[in-house]
Scaffold this motif. Structure first.
Motif, PDB file in Angstrom:
ATOM      1  N   ARG A 279      44.319  43.875  42.313  1.00 40.18           N
ATOM      2  CA  ARG A 279      44.745  44.150  43.703  1.00 40.18           C
ATOM      3  C   ARG A 279      43.561  44.147  44.652  1.00 40.18           C
ATOM      4  NH1 ARG A 279      45.404  48.698  46.995  1.00 40.18           N
ATOM      5  NH2 ARG A 279      44.723  50.128  45.352  1.00 40.18           N
ATOM      6  N   LEU A 280      42.467  44.765  44.248  1.00 37.55           N
ATOM      7  CA  LEU A 280      41.292  44.874  45.121  1.00 37.55           C
ATOM      8  C   LEU A 280      40.244  43.809  44.834  1.00 37.55           C
ATOM      9  CD1 LEU A 280      40.826  48.768  45.108  1.00 37.55           C
ATOM     10  CD2 LEU A 280      42.071  47.350  46.763  1.00 37.55           C
ATOM     11  N   SER A 281      40.509  42.977  43.838  1.00 37.61           N
ATOM     12  CA  SER A 281      39.587  41.902  43.435  1.00 37.61           C
ATOM     13  C   SER A 281      38.198  42.446  43.120  1.00 37.61           C
ATOM     14  CB  SER A 281      39.491  40.815  44.513  1.00 37.61           C
ATOM     15  OG  SER A 281      38.897  39.639  43.985  1.00 37.61           O
ATOM     16  N   CYS A 282      38.146  43.323  42.131  1.00 33.39           N
ATOM     17  CA  CYS A 282      36.886  43.961  41.742  1.00 33.39           C
ATOM     18  C   CYS A 282      36.219  43.193  40.608  1.00 33.39           C
ATOM     19  CB  CYS A 282      37.146  45.398  41.301  1.00 33.39           C
ATOM     20  SG  CYS A 282      37.943  46.413  42.577  1.00 33.39           S
ATOM     21  N   ASN A 283      34.929  42.968  40.747  1.00 36.90           N
ATOM     22  CA  ASN A 283      34.176  42.199  39.761  1.00 36.90           C
ATOM     23  C   ASN A 283      33.719  43.025  38.564  1.00 36.90           C
ATOM     24  OD1 ASN A 283      34.368  40.003  41.505  1.00 36.90           O
ATOM     25  ND2 ASN A 283      32.381  40.420  42.453  1.00 36.90           N
ATOM     26  N   VAL A 284      33.274  44.248  38.818  1.00 38.04           N
ATOM     27  CA  VAL A 284      32.663  45.069  37.764  1.00 38.04           C
ATOM     28  C   VAL A 284      33.634  45.330  36.611  1.00 38.04           C
ATOM     29  CG1 VAL A 284      31.671  47.319  37.224  1.00 38.04           C
ATOM     30  CG2 VAL A 284      30.941  46.080  39.283  1.00 38.04           C
ATOM     31  N   PRO A 285      34.831  45.878  36.853  1.00 36.93           N
ATOM     32  CA  PRO A 285      35.724  46.134  35.717  1.00 36.93           C
ATOM     33  C   PRO A 285      36.173  44.863  35.010  1.00 36.93           C
ATOM     34  CG  PRO A 285      36.838  46.565  37.807  1.00 36.93           C
ATOM     35  CD  PRO A 285      35.397  46.371  38.124  1.00 36.93           C
ATOM     36  N   MET A 286      36.307  43.746  35.757  1.00 40.97           N
ATOM     37  CA  MET A 286      36.743  42.512  35.125  1.00 40.97           C
ATOM     38  C   MET A 286      35.629  41.914  34.259  1.00 40.97           C
ATOM     39  SD  MET A 286      39.864  42.346  35.888  1.00 40.97           S
ATOM     40  CE  MET A 286      40.262  40.760  35.178  1.00 40.97           C
ATOM     41  N   ALA A 287      34.376  42.112  34.663  1.00 40.43           N
ATOM     42  CA  ALA A 287      33.257  41.666  33.823  1.00 40.43           C
ATOM     43  C   ALA A 287      33.219  42.466  32.530  1.00 40.43           C
ATOM     44  CB  ALA A 287      31.947  41.811  34.588  1.00 40.43           C
ATOM     45  N   GLU A 288      33.409  43.782  32.641  1.00 40.85           N
ATOM     46  CA  GLU A 288      33.408  44.629  31.450  1.00 40.85           C
ATOM     47  C   GLU A 288      34.597  44.302  30.548  1.00 40.85           C
ATOM     48  OE1 GLU A 288      31.478  48.728  32.171  1.00 40.85           O
ATOM     49  OE2 GLU A 288      32.827  48.447  33.882  1.00 40.85           O
ATOM     50  N   LEU A 289      35.751  44.032  31.156  1.00 34.92           N
ATOM     51  CA  LEU A 289      36.938  43.668  30.375  1.00 34.92           C
ATOM     52  C   LEU A 289      36.711  42.352  29.633  1.00 34.92           C
ATOM     53  CD1 LEU A 289      39.907  44.026  29.553  1.00 34.92           C
ATOM     54  CD2 LEU A 289      40.553  42.906  31.708  1.00 34.92           C
TER      55      LEU A 289
END
Length: 489
Positions: A279-289
């Motif tokens: 929803r917020l297009s966040c990079n940090v959690p998606m990199a960790e995922l």
């Protein structure tokens, strides 16, 4: 009859049958292959002497043949060519050149395809002059114009691809800047060569079809949809799974720090969810995922959606979008979590991601031609929808859709909001290295609950705003116009 005469008769009969079989093979079984051979000059010249069929979009003829006073008899003429040039291509008999649909459907347009056999017989019997067949495209002129205007009115360099998710029919295919195919269809070799050279030297590279090929770009945050789908399909995650939520994240074995575009955490709290990251297009959690999933799981999902494979908007070829095999570097896997690093994609590929999600996980093969119609208006050939593959479960597609709808309603993709229609969307703002301008993306579909159109928009060079432009403010409004054009018809 003497033995010698009988033997000679048998030999002659065998030779006749051999000649008959050989000519039949050439004229029937190998006809299409030989007609396609670029070295077959006779077929090429014969095709120019025939009144070539029209290329038709939405009932309007966008490419026709008009009489010519030279030895080529007919000359091609293109309507609103810069808007359609990367679809129609051009035909130039004096140079023996053809591109786009003119090349891909040349046999049909010149009346030499196997499907036009009976038409040719009828023309011979009735004494009618030979005429080619018309090619009816799937493209919607209103969607095409909305896409073209959205890019050109602001002077953007980019592309738009729009697809009907349930069928794979291409509704819009635009690349800008375009070119005037009429200037490349004239029968003056010197003048045409000079025009072509000028187009090749143009820094805007108008001959490049950015929708299907061009410089394959990092897909940026649009690729988060692929990572999210891979996570859900693994069975280890749901959209509410908790992920660490620092403001920055240093990639493993690297000094490279990943940050969210907001410069802060992905919402409040020490943890966040996949749904919030979309929803917020966040990079940090998606990199960790992405690192936790591993590159094999992500690549498997990417390849189900068409990455690393030769795709086509039948009958037009497209460049291969890539998710590299054998990534052993967690830092690169982390970058792929938000569409950076070694991941590359065409606008067609990004549109297919949305089309698959919109169609409950079933990805249809994209195609740009509906029918081939003879000069007598008979249907000679039809093109039907076909399945590319099952990419994800319907449950996964539904959950990703919900996150995309939230992104448009009150997240990072509000530039695509439409009055009275739920839109599912995802933006992307891809870094191109150093101080180079960002590449801006949007992909999505509408209506979210019964999709009629999936779209991808690419804007190069930061939309003229360098590294300050965003997919939400520049690419998403163009997608909105294209979707409105289809939904209002």
């Amino acid at each position: 009859m003497t033995k010698e005469l009988r033997r000679l008769s048998i030999i002659v009969l065998v030779m006749f049958l051999g000649l008959f079989a050989s000519t039949s093979t050439i004229q029937v079984l190998q006809a299409d292959e030989l007609a396609d051979d670029p070295n077959n000059r006779r077929t090429t010249l014969d095709g120019f002497e025939t009144q070539r069929g029209a290329i038709v979009a939405g009932g309007s003829e966008i490419a026709t043949s008009v009489p010519s006073s030279d030895l080529y008899v007919w000359q091609r003429q293109y309507l609103d060519s810069p808007m359609w040039s990367h679809v129609t291509g051009f035909l130039n008999p004096s140079l023996g050149s053809q591109t786009g649909i003119e090349q891909a459907m040349s046999q049909e347009l010149s009346g030499t395809a196997g499907s036009a056999f009976f038409q040719r017989i009828d023309q011979i019997v009735t004494g009618q002059p030979p005429r080619g067949s018309s090619v009816l495209l799937t493209l919607d002129p209103a969607a095409q114009k909305a896409a073209y205007d959205g890019l050109t009115q602001a002077g953007f360099t980019g592309a738009v691809v729009a697809i009907e998710p349930k069928t794979g029919r291409i509704l819009a295919l635009v690349s800008t800047p375009g070119f005037d195919a009429n200037t490349l269809a004239t029968h003056d070799p010197d003048g045409t060569n000079a025009t072509y050279a000028a187009l090749e030297d143009d820094p805007g590279r108008p001959l490049l079809n950015r929708a299907l090929a061009g410089d394959v770009n990092p897909p940026g945050s649009t690729f988060k949809l692929v990572v999210a789908a891979a996570a859900l399909e693994s069975g280890d995650y749901t959209m509410t799974s908790q992920l660490p939520n620092p403001a920055t994240f240093t990639l493993p074995q690297s000094n490279h720090k990943v940050a969210n575009s907001s410069g802060t955490t992905c919402g409040p709290g020490a943890t966040t969810t996949i749904a919030t990251a979309i929803r917020l297009s966040c990079n940090v959690p998606m990199a960790e995922l992405a690192i936790k999933l591993g590159d094999e799981a992500i690549r498997e999902m990417a390849e189900k959606l068409g990455f690393n494979q030769e795709l086509a908007v039948a009958p037009l070829a497209a460049a291969v979008s890539g998710y590299p095999a054998g990534i052993t570097d967690d830092a690169q896997t982390g970058l792929s979590g938000f569409g950076q690093g070694q991941v590359t994609a065409t606008p067609l590929q990004v549109a297919l991601i949305s089309a698959a999600i919109a169609n409950g996980g079933t990805l249809m093969n994209p195609y740009a031609v509906d029918e081939v119609v003879g000069a007598d208006l008979s249907t000679q050939q039809t093109f039907e929808p076909s399945v590319f593959g099952e990419t994800m479960s319907s449950e996964t597609a539904e959950q990703v859709t919900e996150a995309m709808v939230s992104s448009v309603q009150d997240g990072a993709a509000t530039g695509a909001r439409m009055e009275g229609v739920d839109v599912a969307g995802k933006t992307g703002t891809a870094e191109m290295g150093g101080d180079n301008p960002y590449t801006l993306w949007f992909t999505g579909f509408a209506p979210a609950d019964d999709p009629e159109i999936a779209v991808a928009v690419l804007v190069e060079d930061g939309g003229g705003q360098g590294t300050s432009g965003s997919g939400n403010t520049i690419a998403a409004p163009i997608a909105k116009k294209v979707m409105e054009a289809v939904l209002s018809r």
